[in-house]
Each structure stands twice: as C-alpha cells, then as structure tokens.
Scaffold this motif. Sequence first.
Motif: not given
Length: 184
Positions: A99-123
């Motif tokens: 259910d959380w996968v569905a909620k997070l995906e629907a909320g926009g958690a999949l909005k990223f460009k290319g491969w996710a690079l851990p730490g790149e966003a500085g968060v």
Amino acid sequence: MSIATRKGDQGQTDLLFGCRLAKSHPRVHALGAVDELNAALGPLRIAAARAETQEIVPQVQRWLISLMGELATPPGDETRYAETHTDRISTKNVTWLDDWVAKLEAGGALKFKGWALPGEAGVMSGAYADLARVACRRAERNIIDLQGTPDGLPNEEIIRFLNRLSDVLWLLARWEEQQNVADD
C-alpha cells in the motif's frame, strides 16, 4: 547485571530458550543483518522530513524486532515462542508495504532523472533511506541463505516482507530528496 557476560568469548551466542550457536551460523548472520537494518533506520527516523517517512519507519522498526524474535527461535520451538509472542511477519505486513509503494508512487516518488545517485540531492534523510535500503537487501540475502540450510526458515513471509521493504526504502529515499526541492 552487566552487558558483558563473556559468554560469547568462545565464538558462540545465545538464541532464545537456551540454544547456543556459533556466531558464524547462517541464523546468526541473518539476525545480525536484520539488527543492522533496524539500526540503519534510526538515522532515517531522526532526519525524516516527510510525514510519510515518520509514519513508516517506526512501524517497520517494531516489526523488525518481532522478525528478530522469530529468527532467534530455535527450530522446533516455534510453538513455544508463539505462546508469548503473537506478532509475526505475515501477509498483512507485506500488504501494508504494498500500500505504501502505491501511495509513494502515486505521490510522485518516481520523479527522478536517470539512475538515482544516493546523496546527490544533498538530503541526509534520502541518503539514510538509501543506506537502510542496502542493509535491507543484505538482510534479505542472509535470510535466503538461512532458508537453504537444514534448519530452514519457518516463515516464508519474511523474505517477501524484506523484499517489499527495500522497495519502500528506495521510494522513501526519492521522496525525502524531493522534500528539499519542494522547500526551494
């Protein structure tokens, strides 16, 4: 009573009900990996910027304690353990994560460009979620190794739970990174 019992000085450790195993046993490796995962969730719990992360992580940590109890139960003592510990990882836990996968995906958690690079966003919270995710994958591999031993794995839902949890943690990392973008 001291935490330093010295009982492990010869390379063995206690499971529940007085059972002792070598610290190199696959069951002990699996327990250690789940313990590492729970510890890796601690910094994420503290640093979480998103309400969703603040809801998910404490619940998962409680379930991981139950999971460790299941793993620390020697084969053949599952009924004895169940008499005093009714919480087990089950389909309902996997469904909750689904259910959380569905909620997070629907909320926009999949909005990223290319491969996710851990730490790149500085968060930091995003980086902590990625660290917890790799710890989760290690725990999953150790559980699968345990499944292949003569002792086996009494609860097959544990593998599904950890597999799904790693998906949720990947999504939480991306979700937390977006919080920084939303604040800018």
